[in-house]
Design a protein around this motif. Structure first.
Motif, PDB file in Angstrom:
ATOM      1  N   LYS A 187       1.056  -1.351  -0.037  1.00  0.00           N
ATOM      2  CA  LYS A 187       0.237  -0.044  -0.049  1.00  0.00           C
ATOM      3  C   LYS A 187       0.894   1.273  -0.039  1.00  0.00           C
ATOM      4  N   PRO A 188       0.555   2.399  -0.468  1.00  0.00           N
ATOM      5  CA  PRO A 188       0.940   3.572  -0.581  1.00  0.00           C
ATOM      6  C   PRO A 188       1.846   4.087   0.591  1.00  0.00           C
ATOM      7  N   MET A 189       1.535   4.003   1.823  1.00  0.00           N
ATOM      8  CA  MET A 189       2.233   4.397   2.853  1.00  0.00           C
ATOM      9  C   MET A 189       3.563   3.477   3.258  1.00  0.00           C
ATOM     10  N   ALA A 190       3.394   2.032   2.886  1.00  0.00           N
ATOM     11  CA  ALA A 190       4.498   1.250   2.991  1.00  0.00           C
ATOM     12  C   ALA A 190       5.542   1.522   1.788  1.00  0.00           C
ATOM     13  N   VAL A 191       5.085   1.764   0.588  1.00  0.00           N
ATOM     14  CA  VAL A 191       5.945   2.235  -0.591  1.00  0.00           C
ATOM     15  C   VAL A 191       6.655   3.621  -0.323  1.00  0.00           C
ATOM     16  N   LYS A 192       5.854   4.518   0.439  1.00  0.00           N
ATOM     17  CA  LYS A 192       6.776   5.752   0.728  1.00  0.00           C
ATOM     18  C   LYS A 192       7.788   5.611   1.647  1.00  0.00           C
ATOM     19  N   ASP A 228     -12.293   7.378   2.961  1.00  0.00           N
ATOM     20  CA  ASP A 228     -10.765   7.305   3.424  1.00  0.00           C
ATOM     21  C   ASP A 228     -10.015   6.442   2.952  1.00  0.00           C
ATOM     22  N   LEU A 229     -10.451   5.195   2.857  1.00  0.00           N
ATOM     23  CA  LEU A 229      -9.702   4.148   2.353  1.00  0.00           C
ATOM     24  C   LEU A 229      -9.357   4.428   0.675  1.00  0.00           C
ATOM     25  N   VAL A 230     -10.229   4.733  -0.047  1.00  0.00           N
ATOM     26  CA  VAL A 230     -10.096   4.755  -1.490  1.00  0.00           C
ATOM     27  C   VAL A 230      -9.413   6.071  -1.884  1.00  0.00           C
ATOM     28  N   ASN A 231      -9.559   7.048  -0.896  1.00  0.00           N
ATOM     29  CA  ASN A 231      -8.487   8.316  -0.849  1.00  0.00           C
ATOM     30  C   ASN A 231      -7.185   7.891  -0.815  1.00  0.00           C
ATOM     31  N   PHE A 232      -6.967   7.174   0.294  1.00  0.00           N
ATOM     32  CA  PHE A 232      -5.486   6.606   0.696  1.00  0.00           C
ATOM     33  C   PHE A 232      -4.945   5.605  -0.354  1.00  0.00           C
ATOM     34  N   MET A 233      -5.834   4.637  -0.726  1.00  0.00           N
ATOM     35  CA  MET A 233      -5.263   3.930  -1.758  1.00  0.00           C
ATOM     36  C   MET A 233      -4.751   4.302  -3.079  1.00  0.00           C
ATOM     37  N   SER A 234      -5.483   5.478  -3.456  1.00  0.00           N
ATOM     38  CA  SER A 234      -5.288   6.083  -4.651  1.00  0.00           C
ATOM     39  C   SER A 234      -4.126   7.317  -4.383  1.00  0.00           C
ATOM     40  N   SER A 235      -3.560   7.480  -3.495  1.00  0.00           N
ATOM     41  CA  SER A 235      -2.882   8.447  -2.988  1.00  0.00           C
ATOM     42  C   SER A 235      -1.166   8.691  -3.522  1.00  0.00           C
ATOM     43  N   GLY A 236      -0.781   7.206  -3.822  1.00  0.00           N
ATOM     44  CA  GLY A 236       0.617   7.308  -4.048  1.00  0.00           C
ATOM     45  C   GLY A 236       0.600   5.873  -4.824  1.00  0.00           C
ATOM     46  N   PRO A 237       2.027   5.668  -5.338  1.00  0.00           N
ATOM     47  CA  PRO A 237       2.196   4.338  -6.073  1.00  0.00           C
ATOM     48  C   PRO A 237       1.906   3.206  -5.046  1.00  0.00           C
ATOM     49  N   ILE A 238       1.851   1.891  -5.755  1.00  0.00           N
ATOM     50  CA  ILE A 238       1.622   0.711  -5.219  1.00  0.00           C
ATOM     51  C   ILE A 238       2.420  -0.448  -5.698  1.00  0.00           C
ATOM     52  N   VAL A 239       2.842  -1.414  -5.150  1.00  0.00           N
ATOM     53  CA  VAL A 239       3.428  -2.588  -6.087  1.00  0.00           C
ATOM     54  C   VAL A 239       2.233  -3.644  -5.767  1.00  0.00           C
ATOM     55  N   THR A 240       1.752  -4.285  -6.701  1.00  0.00           N
ATOM     56  CA  THR A 240       0.950  -5.298  -6.763  1.00  0.00           C
ATOM     57  C   THR A 240       1.319  -6.453  -7.367  1.00  0.00           C
ATOM     58  N   ALA A 241       1.109  -7.779  -6.899  1.00  0.00           N
ATOM     59  CA  ALA A 241       1.577  -8.932  -7.452  1.00  0.00           C
ATOM     60  C   ALA A 241       0.522 -10.138  -7.253  1.00  0.00           C
ATOM     61  N   ILE A 242       0.538 -11.032  -8.201  1.00  0.00           N
ATOM     62  CA  ILE A 242       0.059 -12.257  -7.935  1.00  0.00           C
ATOM     63  C   ILE A 242       1.065 -13.305  -7.245  1.00  0.00           C
ATOM     64  N   ALA A 291       2.280  -6.328  11.335  1.00  0.00           N
ATOM     65  CA  ALA A 291       2.877  -5.975  12.562  1.00  0.00           C
ATOM     66  C   ALA A 291       4.296  -5.239  12.494  1.00  0.00           C
ATOM     67  N   LEU A 292       5.242  -5.702  11.554  1.00  0.00           N
ATOM     68  CA  LEU A 292       6.427  -5.076  11.158  1.00  0.00           C
ATOM     69  C   LEU A 292       6.301  -3.821  10.343  1.00  0.00           C
ATOM     70  N   TYR A 293       5.479  -3.595   9.591  1.00  0.00           N
ATOM     71  CA  TYR A 293       5.242  -2.455   8.486  1.00  0.00           C
ATOM     72  C   TYR A 293       4.140  -1.710   8.468  1.00  0.00           C
ATOM     73  N   GLY A 294       3.191  -2.185   8.934  1.00  0.00           N
ATOM     74  CA  GLY A 294       2.140  -1.112   9.222  1.00  0.00           C
ATOM     75  C   GLY A 294       2.036   0.017  10.113  1.00  0.00           C
ATOM     76  N   THR A 295       1.298   1.040   9.704  1.00  0.00           N
ATOM     77  CA  THR A 295       1.083   2.225  10.243  1.00  0.00           C
ATOM     78  C   THR A 295       0.157   2.391  11.297  1.00  0.00           C
ATOM     79  N   ASP A 296      -1.020   2.208  10.800  1.00  0.00           N
ATOM     80  CA  ASP A 296      -2.370   1.846  11.447  1.00  0.00           C
ATOM     81  C   ASP A 296      -3.358   1.057  10.813  1.00  0.00           C
ATOM     82  N   LEU A 297      -4.731   1.081  11.336  1.00  0.00           N
ATOM     83  CA  LEU A 297      -5.630   0.174  10.713  1.00  0.00           C
ATOM     84  C   LEU A 297      -5.766   0.332   9.208  1.00  0.00           C
ATOM     85  N   GLU A 298      -5.881   1.455   8.785  1.00  0.00           N
ATOM     86  CA  GLU A 298      -6.076   1.920   7.379  1.00  0.00           C
ATOM     87  C   GLU A 298      -4.646   1.568   6.554  1.00  0.00           C
ATOM     88  N   LYS A 299      -3.568   2.059   7.013  1.00  0.00           N
ATOM     89  CA  LYS A 299      -2.305   2.332   6.554  1.00  0.00           C
ATOM     90  C   LYS A 299      -1.627   0.879   6.878  1.00  0.00           C
TER      91      LYS A 299
END
Ligand code: ADP
Ligand code: MG
Length: 139
Positions: free
Chosen positions: A11-16, A62-76, A105-113
């Motif tokens: 998700k964007p915050m983890a990329v950032k 809030d979720l869709v605004n956050f998820m479109s706020s910056g680049p992501i990496v997506t993978a199958i 636990a390691l890389y999350g910021t909060d419930l949304e991020k």
């Protein structure tokens, strides 16, 4: 029948925060095989579509605004019992409740991020994979 693929997003915050590398390294160590991957950014409309099942939830806007706020990496990702296995690997939705050592636990910021997405069923893994990847983008 147990499916063998799941769809993830960093998700964007983890990329950032620079966590693409560490998260991919752990995905690799945990034995998930990457069969498709891209660095991309969701438009607001794409984020709304991806999370459509949550559109009545109070956190949807809030979720869709956050998820479109910056680049992501997506993978199958492919592994036996991929959906359940990956959800155990990333931990609970709220990083505060996620088992120590899990990705959230390691890389999350909060419930949304909460660092990463993981599909919740085999059916949705297929729908979400088709959302991002054509057949010729899978190896
Ligand atoms: P998961 O990603 O673990 O499958 P959900 O499908 O329930 O969780 O929710 C989708 C995403 O919405 C979560 O990963 C998180 O980013 C966000 N979210 C879920 N619940 C909340 C909440 N109560 N408040 C804010 N954001 C939330
Ligand atoms: Mg979910």
């Amino acid at each position: 029948m147990t499916g063998n693929i799941t769809l993830t997003m960093v998700k964007p915050m983890a990329v950032k925060k620079g966590y693409i590398g560490p998260i991919l390294a752990k995905i690799n160590e945990a034995g998930f095989k990457i069969i498709a991957m891209k660095y991309t950014k969701l438009s607001l409309d794409q984020a709304k579509k991806f999370y459509e099942v949550h559109k009545e939830r109070p956190f949807y806007n809030d979720l869709v605004n956050f998820m479109s706020s910056g680049p992501i990496v997506t993978a199958i990702l492919e592994k036996e019992n991929a959906v359940e296995s990956y959800r155990n690997f990333i931990g609970a939705t709220n990083p505060a409740n996620a088992e120590p050592g899990t990705i959230r636990a390691l890389y999350g910021t909060d419930l949304e991020k909460n660092a990463v997405h993981g599909s919740d069923s085999d059916e949705n893994a297929i729908i979400e994979s088709d959302f991002f990847f054509s057949k010729v983008e899978r190896y």
